[in-house]
Motif scaffolding. Structure first.
Motif, PDB file in Angstrom:
ATOM      1  N   GLY A  99       0.810  -1.215   0.000  1.00  0.00           N
ATOM      2  CA  GLY A  99       0.000   0.000   0.000  1.00  0.00           C
ATOM      3  C   GLY A  99       0.839   1.258   0.000  1.00  0.00           C
ATOM      4  O   GLY A  99       0.380   2.314   0.434  1.00  0.00           O
ATOM      5  N   ARG A 106      -0.376   1.077   6.157  1.00  0.00           N
ATOM      6  CA  ARG A 106      -1.571   0.655   6.899  1.00  0.00           C
ATOM      7  C   ARG A 106      -1.343   0.883   8.379  1.00  0.00           C
ATOM      8  O   ARG A 106      -1.153  -0.054   9.145  1.00  0.00           O
ATOM      9  CB  ARG A 106      -1.848  -0.833   6.641  1.00  0.00           C
ATOM     10  N   GLU A 138      -9.659  -5.037   1.039  1.00  0.00           N
ATOM     11  CA  GLU A 138      -8.767  -5.072  -0.118  1.00  0.00           C
ATOM     12  C   GLU A 138      -9.110  -6.265  -1.015  1.00  0.00           C
ATOM     13  O   GLU A 138      -9.200  -6.142  -2.232  1.00  0.00           O
ATOM     14  CB  GLU A 138      -7.313  -5.147   0.359  1.00  0.00           C
ATOM     15  N   TYR A 191     -12.332  -5.621  -2.787  1.00  0.00           N
ATOM     16  CA  TYR A 191     -12.177  -4.627  -3.848  1.00  0.00           C
ATOM     17  C   TYR A 191     -11.517  -5.237  -5.089  1.00  0.00           C
ATOM     18  O   TYR A 191     -11.956  -5.006  -6.210  1.00  0.00           O
ATOM     19  CB  TYR A 191     -11.368  -3.430  -3.340  1.00  0.00           C
ATOM     20  N   ARG A 192     -10.475  -6.061  -4.859  1.00  0.00           N
ATOM     21  CA  ARG A 192      -9.813  -6.719  -5.993  1.00  0.00           C
ATOM     22  C   ARG A 192     -10.800  -7.599  -6.768  1.00  0.00           C
ATOM     23  O   ARG A 192     -10.777  -7.652  -7.993  1.00  0.00           O
ATOM     24  CB  ARG A 192      -8.644  -7.587  -5.523  1.00  0.00           C
ATOM     25  N   HIS A 231      -4.286   1.914   3.426  1.00  0.00           N
ATOM     26  CA  HIS A 231      -4.455   1.095   2.239  1.00  0.00           C
ATOM     27  C   HIS A 231      -5.580   0.107   2.486  1.00  0.00           C
ATOM     28  O   HIS A 231      -5.630  -0.468   3.561  1.00  0.00           O
ATOM     29  CB  HIS A 231      -3.137   0.353   1.976  1.00  0.00           C
ATOM     30  N   PRO A 232      -6.536  -0.141   1.600  1.00  0.00           N
ATOM     31  CA  PRO A 232      -6.540   0.256   0.185  1.00  0.00           C
ATOM     32  C   PRO A 232      -7.319   1.543  -0.124  1.00  0.00           C
ATOM     33  O   PRO A 232      -7.572   1.803  -1.303  1.00  0.00           O
ATOM     34  CB  PRO A 232      -7.265  -0.927  -0.454  1.00  0.00           C
TER      35      PRO A 232
END
Lengths: 404, 274
Positions: A15, A23, A37, A40-41, A204-205
């Motif tokens: 990140g 983070r 994360e 989201y991916r 992050h993210p």
């Protein structure tokens, strides 16, 4: 894919954008942001998610937003052609809706049942309250008590949309304090609650995610400009608080070295005045706050300063980590704009173009006003007009002495 | 080489009693009184001192500790000042472990290597840095271990079995179990669940486990002490400081208020294994 020397590859798997990002959160939140994360991916490559977001962007937000040639301002400034990317025409009146729609769909995927958000000017609060109304999720908006006062129209909008607005009195009662309080709520209600961060900052993210959702601004702009002028613009400009509209505007142009990129920071009373501005890159240094390493306004002991800006949306002592990286690499020029310069730009835009800009966006315009006269007449500069100024008419009226 | 922290847990174990870690904000309500409070803790019954590093934006703390930090900062406290408190304390007490607890930014700005060297020299035994999860171990945790300072990790109800090994990997000294999802000073919802969680952590580590967040009374201390190798108490102590103030300033009751409270908690803790 962008090449290995691309500026568009960040962040890395930790990140990080160079030194920045990361983070830096309490353990309680770590499992959740790792989940986020992953989710989201998965969503990014899920055609159903992509299609739903696209559909909402078109029919709910009203994308693409127009690219407008500001003819009178161009004449007045006597240099480069001035263009506006009209994000203020989006539903809810700013670019914030782009990100909120992306994230609310994620929150639904993750099975979260409650939404929280922080807001400064209230633009993100309104956009969050809007998507929560549409998707039938309860939401709590944390807003500094000072900002509640100076952005009353947005407070009323949030309440009418069904959000609970929680004024935060800690510190100076501005965006930083609202973010602290939102993080405390999140730690407490982590199982049920999704934190819908409004700017391209935080752990992050979030910086990557918010940037991706806002990148539609620059991508559209590039295409629209090519259609109109058959080339790339010579410069793009946006205001930078946390920097979500700015990174959304800039990202498509990072690998086009012929395009100059400018970010307008909040210079407040002037960057020489201690704690009198919110220009974290011009007047701050790297530190760790709110989940990321980035440029921060802070004292020698690492205590965070409150900062000041006439614009509630820019009144934040930090900035998104990708901007810190772009500042260090000098790809983007960040320059401070004072309260007074922003007020002048606000009035000029209103009177010459019939467009009342948000005070945040007026900072970007003030930068354009400095830049355009130094450029040739066949050159072009595009401003991301990130928000409309209806929310500011009362406080600007007070500054101008139109209201008692 | 055994450390002060190892020795405290070993002797408590031999005596079949849980340890009491007492948290005070370094320099609250002012620098001199803060020092006097700290100096009084061992005699009052604290086995370990958690010394709070004041920070302008304590995102994981409830109102009481937020206010304590603000008082310390208003009184002119700095990171260097807190390290000075440790140095002063060590002139008279060579055995009580001191764990600094706070947020990363002041340390980052001070400079990690310089901070660790100064802290070690002053007599700091451990660090609890709330906003440095295992994913950021390279920042301070690994350098601290190299400098001979324990890095004590918080584990929480959200740290599941899959994640525990990651969190425990570079943890040393002891493990701090946060009894709830929340900020300091909130209310523990299920005490039985705390006991189960401590057992779950112990299945992954030989390190002692102490429980903190939400322990307010001698009875709480007695009950929580049953489940763990020790307890940590902070909010009520910082609150006791606040309540003793007159016109926002330390009064002649301030140090005594903390001493009495810690003695009461220590007495409660003695009942834990009775």
């Amino acid at each position: 894919m962008d090449g290995i020397n691309s500026l568009r590859n960040g962040p890395d798997e930790h990140g990080r954008f160079g030194l920045y990002g990361g983070r830096f959160v309490a353990e309680t939140l770590m499992p959740l942001i790792l989940d986020l994360e992953k989710e989201y991916r998965a969503a990014k490559v899920d055609p159903e998610y992509v299609a739903e977001l696209k559909n909402l962007a078109t029919h709910y937000t009203g994308r693409p937003s127009p690219l407008y040639f500001a003819e009178r301002l161009t004449e007045h400034l006597g240099g480069a052609k001035v263009w506006f990317k009209r994000e203020e025409l989006n539903h809810t009146g700013s670019h914030k809706i782009n990100n909120c729609l992306g994230q609310i769909l994620l929150a639904k995927r993750m099975g979260k049942t409650r939404i929280i958000a922080e807001t400064g000017a209230g633009q993100h609060g309104v956009a969050t309250a809007t998507v929560c109304a549409k998707f039938d999720l309860p939401c709590t908006i944390f807003m500094g008590a000072t900002d509640v006062e100076r952005q009353m129209p947005n407070v009323l909008r949030m309440k009418m949309l069904g959000a609970e607005v929680r004024p935060v009195t800690a510190g100076a009662g501005t965006l930083k304090d609202a973010m602290n309080e939102a993080l405390r709520d999140w730690v407490t209600n982590v199982d049920s609650t999704y934190y819908l961060i409004g700017t391209a900052a935080g752990p992050h993210p979030y910086p990557e995610m918010v940037r991706d959702f806002q990148s539609v601004i620059g991508t559209e702009l590039k295409e629209q400009f090519r259609e109109r002028e058959g080339k790339l613009p010579d410069a793009v400009v946006a205001c930078v608080g946390g920097g979500s509209n700015a990174i959304g505007t800039f990202h498509a142009f990072l690998d086009d070295p012929e395009v100059a990129i400018y970010g307008a920071e909040a210079g407040g009373h002037g960057v020489d005045i201690e704690n009198g501005h919110a220009a974290s890159m011009t007047g701050g240094r790297p530190g760790v706050l709110h989940g990321n390493r980035t440029y921060l306004l802070q004292d020698d002991d690492g205590q965070i300063l409150e900062g000041h800006s006439i614009s509630a949306g820019l009144d934040y002592p930090g900035v998104g980590p990708e901007h810190s990286y772009l500042h260090d690499t000098k790809r983007v020029t960040y320059a401070p704009i004072t309260d007074t310069e922003a007020l002048e730009a606000f009035q000029l835009c209103t009177k010459m173009e019939g467009i009342i800009p948000a005070l945040e966006s007026a900072h970007g315009l003030a930068q354009v006003m400095k830049l355009a006269p130094t450029m040739a007449k066949d050159q072009s500069v595009v401003l991301c007009l990130s928000g409309r100024g209806d929310k500011d008419v009362e406080s600007v009226g007070k500054y101008l002495g139109l209201l008692k | 080489m055994t450390t002060r922290i190892d020795r405290v847990f070993a002797s408590a174990k031999a005596a079949n009693r849980p340890v009491l870690a007492a948290y005070v904000m370094g320099g609250d309500p002012d620098l001199a009184t803060g020092q006097a409070i700290m100096n009084a803790l061992p005699q009052a019954g604290a086995d370990i001192i958690e010394l709070g590093l004041p920070f302008s934006d304590p995102m994981a703390d409830g109102v009481a500790i937020q206010m304590g930090g603000q008082r310390a900062l208003a009184a002119g406290q700095t990171l260097r000042g807190v390290l000075g408190m440790v140095e002063e304390f060590r002139r008279k007490d060579e055995t009580t472990p001191i764990v600094l607890m706070g947020y990363y930014n002041p340390i980052y700005v001070f400079g990690v290597e310089k901070f660790l060297a100064t802290a070690k020299e002053a007599g700091v035994d451990g660090l609890i840095i709330v906003d440095l999860p295992a994913e950021e171990d390279a920042e301070l945790c690994i350098p601290a271990l190299k400098a001979g300072i324990n890095f004590i990790r918080l584990t929480t109800p959200t740290t599941d079995d899959a994640r525990l090994p990651v969190v425990l990997e570079n943890t040393s000294g002891f493990v701090y179990y946060v009894s709830m999802n929340g900020t300091t000073g909130a209310v523990i919802k299920s005490r039985a669940a705390v006991g189960e969680s401590v057992q779950r952590i112990k299945a992954h580590t030989e390190l002692p486990v102490i429980v903190g967040f939400g322990i307010k009374t001698a009875d709480d201390a007695a009950e929580m002490g049953r489940h763990a190798d020790g307890i940590a108490v902070g909010t009520v102590i910082v609150d006791a400081v606040a309540k003793s103030l007159v016109d926002g300033k330390a009064s002649d009751r301030t140090v005594g208020a903390v001493r009495d409270l810690v003695a009461d908690l220590a007495a409660g803790l003695k009942r834990a294994r009775a």
